[in-house]
Write an enzyme that holds these catalytic residues in place. Structure first.
Site, PDB file in Angstrom:
ATOM      1  N   HIS A 199       0.863  -1.189   0.000  1.00 40.48           N
ATOM      2  CA  HIS A 199       0.000   0.000   0.000  1.00 40.48           C
ATOM      3  C   HIS A 199       0.897   1.236   0.000  1.00 40.48           C
ATOM      4  CE1 HIS A 199      -3.752  -2.235   0.714  1.00 40.48           C
ATOM      5  NE2 HIS A 199      -3.014  -3.031   1.463  1.00 40.48           N
ATOM      6  N   LEU A 200       0.908   1.932  -1.124  1.00 44.49           N
ATOM      7  CA  LEU A 200       1.761   3.129  -1.231  1.00 44.49           C
ATOM      8  C   LEU A 200       1.001   4.414  -0.890  1.00 44.49           C
ATOM      9  CD1 LEU A 200       3.898   2.314  -4.414  1.00 44.49           C
ATOM     10  CD2 LEU A 200       4.565   2.143  -2.006  1.00 44.49           C
ATOM     11  N   ARG A 201      -0.328   4.300  -0.733  1.00 48.15           N
ATOM     12  CA  ARG A 201      -1.184   5.386  -0.217  1.00 48.15           C
ATOM     13  C   ARG A 201      -1.350   6.588  -1.138  1.00 48.15           C
ATOM     14  NH1 ARG A 201      -3.514   1.922   2.928  1.00 48.15           N
ATOM     15  NH2 ARG A 201      -2.534   1.504   4.927  1.00 48.15           N
TER      16      ARG A 201
ATOM     17  N   HIS B  22      -9.123 -10.354  -1.284  1.00 48.34           N
ATOM     18  CA  HIS B  22      -9.033 -10.146   0.165  1.00 48.34           C
ATOM     19  C   HIS B  22     -10.214 -10.917   0.747  1.00 48.34           C
ATOM     20  CE1 HIS B  22      -8.791  -7.353   3.834  1.00 48.34           C
ATOM     21  NE2 HIS B  22      -9.972  -7.929   3.957  1.00 48.34           N
TER      22      HIS B  22
ATOM     23  N   HIS C  34       0.506   3.896   8.351  1.00 47.80           N
ATOM     24  CA  HIS C  34      -0.544   4.793   8.853  1.00 47.80           C
ATOM     25  C   HIS C  34       0.103   5.928   9.633  1.00 47.80           C
ATOM     26  CE1 HIS C  34      -4.044   2.413   7.799  1.00 47.80           C
ATOM     27  NE2 HIS C  34      -3.438   1.333   8.252  1.00 47.80           N
TER      28      HIS C  34
ATOM     29  N   ASP D 101       1.941  -6.829   2.488  1.00 46.71           N
ATOM     30  CA  ASP D 101       0.773  -6.047   2.934  1.00 46.71           C
ATOM     31  C   ASP D 101       1.244  -4.809   3.706  1.00 46.71           C
ATOM     32  OD1 ASP D 101      -1.806  -5.166   3.270  1.00 46.71           O
ATOM     33  OD2 ASP D 101      -2.422  -6.769   4.632  1.00 46.71           O
TER      34      ASP D 101
ATOM     35  N   HIS E 136      -2.911 -12.488   1.616  1.00 50.19           N
ATOM     36  CA  HIS E 136      -2.683 -12.674   3.060  1.00 50.19           C
ATOM     37  C   HIS E 136      -3.483 -13.789   3.729  1.00 50.19           C
ATOM     38  CE1 HIS E 136      -6.148 -10.017   2.928  1.00 50.19           C
ATOM     39  NE2 HIS E 136      -5.426  -8.928   2.755  1.00 50.19           N
TER      40      HIS E 136
HETATM   41 ZN    ZN Z   1      -6.163  -7.106   2.370  1.00 48.71          ZN
END
Ligand code: ZN
EC number: 3.5.2.3
Lengths: 454, 323
Positions: free
Chosen positions: A72-74, A191, A321, A317, A244
Site C-alpha cells: 500500500h503506497l497510499r 481479500h 498509517h 501487505d 494474506h
Molecule cells: Zn487485504
C-alpha cells in the site's frame, strides 16, 4: 565495502559497470557477477573488469531482486501516510526491485487515469518498478466491475486486479471478475473476508478475544470465501490469487484446490508467519491488522505451507498509517502494519533459520513466483548472463534492531519495533543500478526505464 | 498495585486486601460524619466517555468521602466529542495534575492504554471498558456475597475468601464486562462459577475460562447455588438474532415468577440474587424476584461506594509512598 576503481565509480548511471565479488548465489556456490548496461554480463569467476566498481559481496547471499505482490503506497490521497517516493525507497532498502501498489488509494485506482498516475509516479521515483493494481469494482464498492480492460491496456499494463481492503463478496460479481480478467491475462487477488461474519471485528476470534472482550474475526470468514473462490476459479477456468492467508483452515482448502489442479496462488505476510493474537493482550494498536494476527497453530501451519509450496509467495501487505491512527484506543485504530523494510529479515528468522527453507526457496517465494503472478517483465529471473540485473545482496549474519523512526517509510507502525532481526540488505541493484549500497539508500535509477508487462 | 484495570491481575491476597479495606470504609459510611481526610489535596478525575450516572456518582461519592477533589469530565459535549484524541485528553488531565483517573469507555482496553503509555502518570481505575471488564463491579459483588456468607455462617467477613461458594451468572455473557470481571475475581477468591446463557451469547473460547458453562438455567439451579447473578439483556440483541424473541428469552433464561418459586424450597434458604443494574424487569428478572428480600441490589449499590473508596485509597496511597 564499495571501491570505485575509476573516476566514474558509483556515479548514478545505469551504464556503469559493477563487479559483485564473491557472492553466494542463492546461498550456494560462490560467484562473481558483472553488471553492465542494466544486465548481468557475466557470472562465474571473473578475473577483472576494467572500469568496474567492485562491490565486496564476500559472505553475502545474492538473490533476484525481491518482488512484492501486496504493497500500500497510499498515493494518491493519503500522502500523509506514505507516498510513492517514500514507499519505494522503503522497498529498495528492503531488497525489493518491484512492488504492486494496491488500489485502495483516494481516488481509488479503478480507472486508466489513476493507474497511469501511480505508474508514472513510480517511474519518476526510480527506486523500484511500481506495478499498479487495478480495482475489481468501481470505488471498491463491490457493485459494478471497474474498467479492467482500460487499465490492462493503459501505459500501466495492469495485470493484477484487487479490491484489497474489501472483499469481492458478491459471488456473481466475483465470478464475472474471474471470467473477465482472462481476456487480459489478468489475475483477481482476493481479500478473503466474509463481511457479515466480520461486522465490527477487531481481532482473531478465539481464546484471547474472549478474555479481552474485543469483537471476533473468525477464521471461517476467511475460509468460506476462499472455498467459494477456488470453486469459482475452477468453474470458469481462471487465475485466482488469495491475499494474506492467515489461518490453518485456509491452508487446507488451498492445498485441496491445488491438488485438484485449480489455478490458485496464495500469499502470506511476514507478520502472520511470526506474530500471534497473544500480542493483542497489550491493546497496543501496532498489532491491529486485517486479517488479524491468529494463533500459534495458524503460524505453524502457514510456515509449513510456505515451505511446501501450498502458499506460493510472501507479500508484505505493507500498510503505513500516520501515528494518530495508532496512538489511540484499539477499536478506533487503523488496521495495518509496515513491512517492506523488515520482510526479508522476518522470512530469514521464521523460514531460513528454522530450517524450513533455503535461500533458493526464499528467492522463489519473494521474487520468482511474485513476478509470475503479477506478470512483471525482467523480474524474478535467474541470476544468469543476459538477464536484467535486478539483484539483492543480503548479509545473513548481520543482526539489527528495528527502530521505526529510522525507516524510510513514513509509517511508524512496525509490529517488530524493538525486536532484533537477522539479515541485512547490503545492496539492491535495480536494472543494473544500485539503489542501495552499503545498506543505505544510494540514488534512484538515472533513467526512467519503461515498465511493461510480459 | 498501581492501577486497577482487570480482576485477572489480582492475587487472592490483593483481592482480600481490597475487600477488607472496603469493610473499614463501610464502617466509615455507617458513621454520622461519613468523611475521612485520607486523600485531602489529591485530585480524582472521573473521565466518562460513556454515560453511566450510577457508576459515576458512586465513584464521586467514594472520592469525596476520602476528601479528594473530584473533577467530572464527561466526554459528551466536551472537546472529545469534537474529535480530540484519548491521548490529548490524557495529557490535558496530566497537566491539570490528576492523581487518579477513573475511566469509563466504550472501547475495550482504553484504560489499559492510559496506564501503559507515557501520556499520563496518574493511577488508572477501570470503571468499565467496552465488553472487557468492570473490576469495581466485581469487587462489590464479591464484597456483598462475602458479607452474606459470613452472616449465614455467623463468622466475620474480614479476612475471608469465597471458598466453597457457588455462583450462577445468567445472561448475555458475550457482551458483559461484569461477567468477565466476576469470573476471574470470584474464582480467584475460591468460589465456583457456572455461566448460564443461550449459546449465541457465550464467547467462542469460553471453554478455557475457569468455570462451568450451561445452556440450562433450571439444571444450574438444581445445584442450589449460594447466589444467582442476573445480567441485563438488551432487547435489541433480538434483532441481531442472538435469540428469537424476548418472550422466549425470558422463558428459558429469565428469573421469572415460576422459577423464583423454587427459592421457597429449603435448599434455597440462603440463596441470594445479585444484579449489577440497571434491571430490565420482565425480561431477565421479574419484579417479584427483584423486589424480594433475596435481592441484594440495593446493598450492592451501597457496598459499591465502600469498595470504590477502598480502591482509590489503596491506589493513591501506594502512589504517595512511591513518590
Ligand atoms: Zn487485504
Amino acid at each position: 565495502m564499495t571501491t570505485p576503481t575509476n573516476a566514474s565509480g558509483a556515479s548514478a548511471s545505469s551504464s556503469a559497470r559493477y563487479l559483485l565479488r564473491g557472492a553466494s548465489l542463492l546461498g550456494r556456490e560462490r560467484v562473481d557477477l558483472l553488471v553492465e548496461d542494466g544486465r548481468i554480463a557475466q557470472v562465474g569467476s571473473i578475473a577483472g573488469a576494467p572500469g568496474a566498481t567492485v562491490v565486496d559481496a564476500e559472505g553475502l547471499v545474492a538473490l533476484p531482486g525481491l518482488v512484492d505482490v501486496h504493497t500500500h503506497l497510499r498515493e494518491p490521497g493519503r500522502e500523509d501516510a506514505e507516498t510513492v517516493e517514500t514507499g519505494s525507497r522503503a522497498a529498495a532498502l528492503g531488497g525489493y526491485t518491484a512492488v504492486h501498489a494496491m488500489a485502495n488509494s483516494s481516488p481509488v485506482a479503478d480507472t486508466a487515469g489513476v493507474v497511469e498516475q501511480v505508474h508514472s509516479l513510480g517511474r519518476r521515483a526510480g527506486w523500484v518498478d511500481v506495478r499498479p493494481v487495478g480495482a475489481v469494482t468501481v470505488g471498491l464498492a463491490g457493485e459494478q466491475l471497474a474498467e479492467i480492460g482500460a487499465m490492462a491496456s493503459s501505459a500501466a499494463q495492469v495485470r493484477m486486479f484487487s479490491d484489497d481492503g474489501m472483499c469481492v463478496h458478491d459471488p456473481v460479481l466475483m465470478r464475472r471478475a474471474l471470467e473477465y480478467v482472462k481476456a487480459f491475462d489478468g489475475v483477481v487477488a482476493q481479500h478473503a473476508q466474509e463481511p457479515r461474519l466480520t461486522a465490527g471485528a477487531q481481532m482473531n476470534e478465539g481464546v484471547v478475544s474472549a478474555v479481552l472482550g474485543l469483537p471476533g474475526w473468525p477464521a471461517v470468514a476467511e475460509e468460506s470465501i476462499i472455498a467459494r473462490d477456488v470453486l469459482l476459479a475452477q468453474h470458469v477456468g481462471s487465475r485466482l490469487h488469495v491475499c494474506h492467508v492467515s489461518t490453518a483452515g485456509s491452508v487446507e482448502i488451498i492445498r485441496w484446490a491445488k491438488s485438484r489442479g485449480i489455478s490458485v496462488t496464495a500469499e502470506v505476510t511476514p507478520h502472520h508467519l511470526w506474530l500471534t493474537d497473544e500480542l493483542v493482550r497489550s491493546y497496543d494498536p501496532v498489532y491491529k491488522v486485517n486479517p488479524p494476527l491468529r494463533t500459534q497453530e495458524d503460524v505453524e501451519a502457514l510456515r509449513e505451507a510456505l515451505a511446501d509450496g501450498t502458499i506460493d509467495v510472501v507479500g508484505t501487505d505493507h500498510a503505513p498509517h500516520p501515528s494518530e491512527h495508532k496512538e489511540c484506543e484499539w477499536a478506533q485504530a487503523a488496521m495495518g502494519m509496515t513491512g517492506l523494510e523488515t520482510a526479508l529479515s522476518v522470512v530469514q528468522h521464521t523460514m531460513v533459520e528454522s530450517g524450513l527453507m533455503d535461500w533458493a526457496r526464499v528467492a522463489e517465494a519473494m521474487s520468482v513466483v511474485p513476478s509470475k503472478i503479477g506478470r512483471v517483465a525482467d523480474q524474478g529471473r535467474p541470476l544468469a548472463e543476459g538477464e536484467a540485473a535486478n539483484i539483492t545482496l543480503v548479509d545473513p549474519s548481520a543482526r539489527w534492531t528495528v527502530d521505526p523512526s529510522r525507516q524510510a517509510t513514513k509509517g511508524r507502525n512496525s509490529p517488530f519495533v524493538g525486536r532484533e532481526l537477522p539479515g541485512r540488505v547490503v545492496a539492491t541493484f535495480f536494472r543494473g543500478h544500485p539503489t542501495v549500497l552499503d545498506g543505505a539508500l544510494n540514488a534512484p535509477h538515472p533513467q526512467a526505464a519503461p515498465v511493461v508487462a510480459q | 498495585m498501581k492501577h486497577l484495570l482487570s480482576t485477572r491481575d489480582l492475587t487472592p491476597g490483593d483481592a482480600i486486601g481490597i475487600l477488607d479495606t472496603a469493610e473499614e470504609m463501610a464502617a466509615v459510611n455507617d458513621r454520622e460524619v461519613r468523611k475521612l481526610p485520607a486523600l485531602r489535596g489529591r485530585t480524582v478525575v472521573n473521565l466518562f466517555f460513556e454515560d453511566s450516572t450510577r457508576t459515576r456518582i458512586s465513584f464521586e461519592a467514594a472520592a469525596k468521602r476520602l476528601s479528594a477533589d473530584v473533577i467530572n469530565f464527561a466526554a459528551k459535549g466536551s472537546s472529545v466529542s469534537k474529535g480530540e484524541s484519548l491521548k490529548d485528553t490524557a495529557q490535558t488531565l496530566e497537566a491539570i495534575g490528576a492523581d487518579a483517573v477513573v475511566i469509563r469507555h466504550s472501547a475495550a482496553g482504553a484504560p489499559h492504554r492510559l496506564a501503559v503509555t507515557d501520556w499520563i502518570q496518574a493511577a488508572v481505575v477501570n470503571a468499565g471498558d467496552g465488553t472487557h471488564e468492570h473490576p469495581t463491579q466485581a469487587l462489590l459483588d464479591a464484597f456483598t456475597l462475602r458479607r452474606h456468607l459470613a452472616r449465614v455462617a455467623g463468622t466475620p467477613s474480614a479476612g475471608a475468601d469465597l471458598a466453597g461458594a457457588h455462583v450462577v451468572i445468567v445472561g448475555d455473557i458475550l457482551h458483559s464486562r461484569v461477567a468477565r470481571s466476576n469470573v476471574w475475581l470470584l474464582t480467584t477468591l475460591g468460589a465456583r462459577v457456572t455461566l448460564v446463557a443461550p449459546p449465541t451469547l457465550l464467547p467462542i473460547g469460553v471453554e478455557h475460562w475457569p468455570c462451568a458453562v450451561s445452556y440450562d438455567l433450571d439444571a444450574a439451579l438444581d445445584q442450589a447455588p449460594d447466589a444467582v447473578m442476573m445480567l441485563r439483556v438488551q432487547a435489541e440483541r433480538m434483532n441481531a438474532s442472538y435469540f428469537p424473541s424476548t418472550a422466549e428469552y425470558s422463558r428459558l433464561w429469565g428469573l421469572g415468577d415460576e422459577r423464583f418459586d423454587r427459592f421457597d424450597t429449603p435448599a434455597f434458604k440462603d440463596t441470594v440474587i445479585l444484579h449489577p443494574g440497571p434491571m430490565v424487569r420482565g425480561l431477565e428478572i421479574s419484579s417479584t424476584a427483584a423486589d424480594s428480600d433475596r435481592s441484594q441490589v440495593l446493598r450492592q449499590v451501597a457496598n459499591g461506594v465502600s469498595v470504590r473508596m477502598a480502591v482509590l485509597y489503596l491506589l493513591m496511597s501506594a502512589k504517595e509512598s512511591a513518590r
